[in-house]
Write a protein that holds these residues in place. Structure first.
Motif, PDB file in Angstrom:
ATOM      1  N   GLU A  55       0.832  -1.205   0.000  1.00 21.79           N
ATOM      2  CA  GLU A  55       0.000   0.000   0.000  1.00 21.79           C
ATOM      3  C   GLU A  55       0.866   1.255   0.000  1.00 21.79           C
ATOM      4  OE1 GLU A  55      -3.197   2.621   0.181  1.00 21.79           O
ATOM      5  OE2 GLU A  55      -3.227   0.466  -0.224  1.00 21.79           O
ATOM      6  N   ARG A  59       3.209   1.077  -3.436  1.00 27.51           N
ATOM      7  CA  ARG A  59       2.456   0.877  -4.677  1.00 27.51           C
ATOM      8  C   ARG A  59       3.128  -0.138  -5.612  1.00 27.51           C
ATOM      9  NH1 ARG A  59      -1.624   1.444  -2.770  1.00 27.51           N
ATOM     10  NH2 ARG A  59      -2.594   1.394  -4.826  1.00 27.51           N
ATOM     11  N   PHE A  97       1.065  -1.632  -8.704  1.00 25.14           N
ATOM     12  CA  PHE A  97       0.951  -0.698  -9.832  1.00 25.14           C
ATOM     13  C   PHE A  97       2.288  -0.558 -10.563  1.00 25.14           C
ATOM     14  CE2 PHE A  97       0.857   3.904 -11.246  1.00 25.14           C
ATOM     15  CZ  PHE A  97       0.037   3.668 -12.347  1.00 25.14           C
ATOM     16  N   HIS A 100      -6.492  -5.033  -9.371  1.00 25.58           N
ATOM     17  CA  HIS A 100      -7.476  -3.991  -9.060  1.00 25.58           C
ATOM     18  C   HIS A 100      -8.642  -4.584  -8.279  1.00 25.58           C
ATOM     19  CE1 HIS A 100     -11.113  -1.559 -10.167  1.00 25.58           C
ATOM     20  NE2 HIS A 100     -10.342  -0.611  -9.676  1.00 25.58           N
ATOM     21  N   GLY A 110      -7.939  -4.874  -4.761  1.00 23.41           N
ATOM     22  CA  GLY A 110      -7.708  -3.617  -4.060  1.00 23.41           C
ATOM     23  C   GLY A 110      -6.258  -3.205  -3.989  1.00 23.41           C
ATOM     24  N   ARG A 111      -5.390  -3.917  -4.698  1.00 23.38           N
ATOM     25  CA  ARG A 111      -3.967  -3.591  -4.684  1.00 23.38           C
ATOM     26  C   ARG A 111      -3.636  -2.467  -5.660  1.00 23.38           C
ATOM     27  NH1 ARG A 111      -1.649  -9.795  -5.092  1.00 23.38           N
ATOM     28  NH2 ARG A 111      -2.146 -10.452  -2.956  1.00 23.38           N
ATOM     29  N   ILE A 112      -4.459  -2.304  -6.670  1.00 22.69           N
ATOM     30  CA  ILE A 112      -4.339  -1.197  -7.628  1.00 22.69           C
ATOM     31  C   ILE A 112      -5.595  -0.342  -7.498  1.00 22.69           C
ATOM     32  CG2 ILE A 112      -4.337  -0.613 -10.090  1.00 22.69           C
ATOM     33  CD1 ILE A 112      -2.545  -2.981 -10.602  1.00 22.69           C
ATOM     34  N   SER A 113      -5.420   0.948  -7.327  1.00 24.51           N
ATOM     35  CA  SER A 113      -6.567   1.837  -7.108  1.00 24.51           C
ATOM     36  C   SER A 113      -7.304   2.115  -8.416  1.00 24.51           C
ATOM     37  CB  SER A 113      -6.089   3.155  -6.493  1.00 24.51           C
ATOM     38  OG  SER A 113      -5.350   3.907  -7.449  1.00 24.51           O
ATOM     39  N   ASP A 114      -8.502   2.693  -8.292  1.00 20.77           N
ATOM     40  CA  ASP A 114      -9.268   3.074  -9.484  1.00 20.77           C
ATOM     41  C   ASP A 114      -8.471   4.035 -10.355  1.00 20.77           C
ATOM     42  OD1 ASP A 114     -11.337   1.532  -8.518  1.00 20.77           O
ATOM     43  OD2 ASP A 114     -12.533   3.232  -7.794  1.00 20.77           O
ATOM     44  N   LEU A 115      -7.834   5.018  -9.717  1.00 21.65           N
ATOM     45  CA  LEU A 115      -7.059   6.001 -10.471  1.00 21.65           C
ATOM     46  C   LEU A 115      -5.868   5.350 -11.166  1.00 21.65           C
ATOM     47  CD1 LEU A 115      -6.483   8.891 -11.326  1.00 21.65           C
ATOM     48  CD2 LEU A 115      -5.303   9.248  -9.124  1.00 21.65           C
ATOM     49  N   GLU A 116      -5.186   4.462 -10.457  1.00 23.92           N
ATOM     50  CA  GLU A 116      -4.038   3.784 -11.059  1.00 23.92           C
ATOM     51  C   GLU A 116      -4.468   2.940 -12.255  1.00 23.92           C
ATOM     52  OE1 GLU A 116      -1.095   3.299  -7.173  1.00 23.92           O
ATOM     53  OE2 GLU A 116      -2.655   1.818  -7.561  1.00 23.92           O
TER      54      GLU A 116
END
Length: 219
Positions: free
Chosen positions: A51, A54, A57, A97, A100-106
């Motif tokens: 987290e 990152r 990502f 994603h 939850g390891r990659i965010s929506d924005l990423e």
């Protein structure tokens, strides 16, 4: 001619790529693993470290970058086989994603970069693979081969459910999402192309047969 080999982690993509490349005289472009500085961190870091830093990502961006360079080199040489493809990278990004390891924005940033790369590929002489060799196997086979491969950072028991989630969605990815080329499905539960010459020869025969069929369709 351009061939991609797809399939679950440790299922045998590199071995199949090598065997097919040698048999057909194709240069092989392998996935960036041993020289990947982020991959061990992705597997060994705690959720808190992932987290904070990152890593998921960054790992997907690294694969995207190295894969795109491999594609450009493969197109330049004209006859090549790729161990994984950009299409498959997106599957991994979506799984991370979902976890939850990659965010929506990423994911939006990743998708934007991927879209730009795909637009550039459309302007190249070879816009898509001629064939995708999909290596299919049971989860037990995948885990057995992963343990035999012996990469220490892949062995932690906490990773098993991640592997299971990846494995569970692969058939759907091939059948419902992959549209770039014809697919040849190879059952890796029954094959050992490294240690069994009959298995090796069967693989090559089937790949050649599929390519001949594709040539007839486009003639």
């Amino acid at each position: 001619m351009m061939i991609v080999v797809s399939g679950m982690i440790s299922v045998g993509k590199s071995s199949v790529s090598k065997a097919v490349g040698e048999a057909l005289g194709l240069e092989v472009f392998y996935e960036s693993v041993d020289d990947n500085p982020i991959l061990p961190l992705f597997y060994t870091s705690t959720p808190e470290e992932q987290e904070r830093n990152r890593y998921p990502f960054l790992l997907q961006l690294h694969f995207l970058y190295t894969r795109f360079n491999a594609i450009k080199q493969a197109i330049a040489c004209g006859q090549a086989i790729l161990d994984r493809s950009l299409y498959e990278d997106y599957y991994f990004a979506k799984i991370n994603h979902k976890l939850g390891r990659i965010s929506d924005l990423e994911l939006q940033i990743y998708e934007g970069i991927l879209a730009s790369m795909m637009e550039e590929i459309k302007g190249m002489p070879k816009k898509a693979p001629d064939l995708n060799i999909y290596l299919k196997a049971s989860f037990d086979t995948v885990m057995k081969r992963l343990h035999m491969r012996g990469r220490e950072f892949e062995q932690d028991e906490s990773l098993v459910e991640y592997y299971r989630l990846l494995w569970a969605g692969y058939d759907d990815w091939v059948n419902e999402e992959y549209k770039a080329s014809d697919v040849l499905i190879i059952d890796m539960d029954k094959l050992d192309v490294v240690h069994n010459q009959d298995d090796h020869d069967w693989l090559i025969q089937n790949v050649k047969g599929k390519l001949e069929t594709l040539e007839l369709k486009t003639a």
